[in-house]
Design a protein around this motif. Structure first.
Motif, mmCIF file in Angstrom:
data_model
loop_
_atom_site.group_PDB
_atom_site.id
_atom_site.type_symbol
_atom_site.label_atom_id
_atom_site.label_comp_id
_atom_site.label_asym_id
_atom_site.label_seq_id
_atom_site.Cartn_x
_atom_site.Cartn_y
_atom_site.Cartn_z
ATOM 1 N N UNK A 160 -9.175 0.354 -3.307
ATOM 2 C CA UNK A 160 -9.248 1.688 -3.901
ATOM 3 C C UNK A 160 -8.784 2.774 -2.961
ATOM 4 N N UNK A 161 -9.171 2.679 -1.697
ATOM 5 C CA UNK A 161 -8.827 3.739 -0.745
ATOM 6 C C UNK A 161 -7.336 3.711 -0.414
ATOM 7 N N UNK A 162 -6.783 2.538 -0.225
ATOM 8 C CA UNK A 162 -5.372 2.466 0.147
ATOM 9 C C UNK A 162 -4.450 2.867 -1.000
ATOM 10 N N UNK A 163 -4.885 2.690 -2.224
ATOM 11 C CA UNK A 163 -4.025 3.009 -3.360
ATOM 12 C C UNK A 163 -4.334 4.385 -3.961
ATOM 13 N N UNK A 164 -5.327 5.081 -3.416
ATOM 14 C CA UNK A 164 -5.692 6.391 -3.970
ATOM 15 C C UNK A 164 -4.603 7.429 -3.705
ATOM 16 N N UNK A 165 -4.425 8.390 -4.624
ATOM 17 C CA UNK A 165 -3.444 9.455 -4.389
ATOM 18 C C UNK A 165 -3.896 10.377 -3.272
ATOM 19 N N UNK A 214 0.823 -1.207 0.000
ATOM 20 C CA UNK A 214 0.000 0.000 0.000
ATOM 21 C C UNK A 214 0.858 1.258 0.000
ATOM 22 N N UNK A 215 1.916 1.258 0.797
ATOM 23 C CA UNK A 215 2.803 2.415 0.845
ATOM 24 C C UNK A 215 3.494 2.632 -0.490
ATOM 25 N N UNK A 216 3.894 1.547 -1.127
ATOM 26 C CA UNK A 216 4.573 1.656 -2.411
ATOM 27 C C UNK A 216 3.638 2.240 -3.474
ATOM 28 N N UNK A 217 2.366 1.856 -3.434
ATOM 29 C CA UNK A 217 1.413 2.320 -4.435
ATOM 30 C C UNK A 217 0.993 3.769 -4.196
ATOM 31 N N UNK A 218 0.830 4.148 -2.928
ATOM 32 C CA UNK A 218 0.370 5.506 -2.634
ATOM 33 C C UNK A 218 1.511 6.511 -2.649
ATOM 34 N N UNK A 219 2.744 5.997 -2.526
ATOM 35 C CA UNK A 219 3.921 6.838 -2.461
ATOM 36 C C UNK A 219 3.793 7.874 -1.333
ATOM 37 N N UNK A 220 3.155 7.494 -0.269
ATOM 38 C CA UNK A 220 3.014 8.364 0.894
ATOM 39 C C UNK A 220 3.637 7.686 2.099
ATOM 40 N N UNK A 221 3.758 8.439 3.198
ATOM 41 C CA UNK A 221 4.369 7.854 4.374
ATOM 42 C C UNK A 221 3.382 6.942 5.107
ATOM 43 N N UNK A 228 2.083 7.117 7.986
ATOM 44 C CA UNK A 228 1.016 7.773 8.744
ATOM 45 C C UNK A 228 -0.267 7.878 7.921
ATOM 46 N N UNK A 229 -0.134 8.151 6.627
ATOM 47 C CA UNK A 229 -1.310 8.261 5.763
ATOM 48 C C UNK A 229 -1.997 6.906 5.649
ATOM 49 N N UNK A 284 -7.403 3.040 9.663
ATOM 50 C CA UNK A 284 -8.304 3.258 10.785
ATOM 51 C C UNK A 284 -9.729 3.536 10.325
ATOM 52 N N UNK A 285 -9.863 4.339 9.268
ATOM 53 C CA UNK A 285 -11.187 4.612 8.698
ATOM 54 C C UNK A 285 -11.788 3.324 8.162
ATOM 55 N N UNK A 286 -10.982 2.553 7.487
ATOM 56 C CA UNK A 286 -11.463 1.308 6.894
ATOM 57 C C UNK A 286 -11.879 0.306 7.959
ATOM 58 N N UNK A 287 -11.201 0.338 9.107
ATOM 59 C CA UNK A 287 -11.586 -0.549 10.202
ATOM 60 C C UNK A 287 -13.015 -0.283 10.642
ATOM 61 N N UNK A 288 -13.370 0.997 10.759
ATOM 62 C CA UNK A 288 -14.747 1.355 11.116
ATOM 63 C C UNK A 288 -15.723 0.903 10.032
ATOM 64 N N UNK A 289 -15.319 1.066 8.778
ATOM 65 C CA UNK A 289 -16.201 0.693 7.673
ATOM 66 C C UNK A 289 -16.457 -0.814 7.660
ATOM 67 N N UNK A 290 -15.403 -1.599 7.800
ATOM 68 C CA UNK A 290 -15.543 -3.060 7.787
ATOM 69 C C UNK A 290 -16.406 -3.515 8.961
ATOM 70 N N UNK A 291 -16.117 -2.978 10.145
ATOM 71 C CA UNK A 291 -16.877 -3.347 11.335
ATOM 72 C C UNK A 291 -18.349 -2.992 11.186
ATOM 73 N N UNK A 292 -18.618 -1.770 10.709
ATOM 74 C CA UNK A 292 -19.997 -1.322 10.579
ATOM 75 C C UNK A 292 -20.772 -2.100 9.538
ATOM 76 N N UNK A 293 -20.152 -2.339 8.393
ATOM 77 C CA UNK A 293 -20.853 -3.044 7.312
ATOM 78 C C UNK A 293 -21.150 -4.487 7.697
ATOM 79 N N UNK A 294 -20.183 -5.157 8.302
ATOM 80 C CA UNK A 294 -20.401 -6.555 8.702
ATOM 81 C C UNK A 294 -21.463 -6.654 9.796
#
Length: 213
Positions: free
Chosen positions: A201-206, A146-153, A155-156, A162-172
């Motif tokens: 999509x979210x992890x690889x987004x710019x 994920x870091x390699x694809x986003x080219x971000x540090x 922390x991003x 963390x956002x995705x954790x809430x999404x997965x938990x809520x949807x399930x």
């Protein structure tokens, strides 16, 4: 541990899973859990687990033990150089397969959702991931990818995770409730693939930054 004692522990965990899922962690007493499990001793939770936190930790350990066999099959099927999508699928699909195999109605997703809502217990949930050897391997690989694809540090990526954790938990949690009501659309596996696509999509987004930053 004797067979009878182990059966009592399982009955208490099953009762707690249902009550916590339905009513929330703070609304259920240990006494109610003991009564719901059919235990003759109202102090059964204290006897077998010490306190509520001990019970919840035992329930999290049980979840990750259950998850390990599902996870191991997906890890074994990974190609030598897996894509980000394949790594995320290796994390998400075993979980929904486990939920799918549980007798209906099930409470596991909603119980985990309740745990995730409490910050200090969410930390315990994250720490419990280390119990799944296959999962820790995949986690390290997908964070690197994920870091390699986003080219971000990192922390991003961590913030997005963390956002995705809430999404997965809520949807399930929501889907499990709909299964109980008989109003669900699609299957647990459909939910899994939806999540894999969304997470990829979210992890690889710019990352968009304001001018001057």
């Amino acid at each position: 541990m004797g067979q009878r004692s182990e059966k009592s522990r399982i009955a208490l965990m099953n009762a707690a899973e249902e009550l916590y899922a339905r009513e929330g962690l703070g609304a259920v007493s240990n006494r109610r859990i003991a009564e719901h499990s059919g235990a003759s001793n109202n102090s059964a939770v204290a006897y077998h687990f010490g306190n509520r936190d001990g019970l919840i930790n035992a329930m999290l350990e049980r979840h990750y033990r259950d998850l390990e066999s599902y996870m191991a099959k997906h890890v074994a099927a990974l190609p030598e150089k897996p894509s980000l999508w394949e790594l995320i699928a290796c994390r998400v699909l075993p979980m929904v397969e486990l939920f799918d195999d549980m007798p209906a109605p099930s409470w596991r997703a909603r119980f985990l959702g309740q745990v995730y809502r409490v910050p200090e217990l969410r930390e315990d949930l994250v720490k419990s991931v280390s119990m799944v050897n296959s999962l820790t391997v995949v986690q390290a690989k997908y964070m690197q990818e994920a870091k390699a694809r986003s080219k971000e540090d990192e922390a991003v990526i961590q913030a997005r995770s963390g956002i995705l954790g809430h999404m997965v938990s809520g949807l399930c949690s929501e889907y499990e409730g709909r299964v109980e009501e008989g109003t669900q659309q699609g299957t647990w596996i459909d939910v899994g693939y939806f999540l894999v696509d969304a997470i990829s999509g979210m992890l690889s987004a710019p990352v968009t930054r304001r001018k001057g930053q």
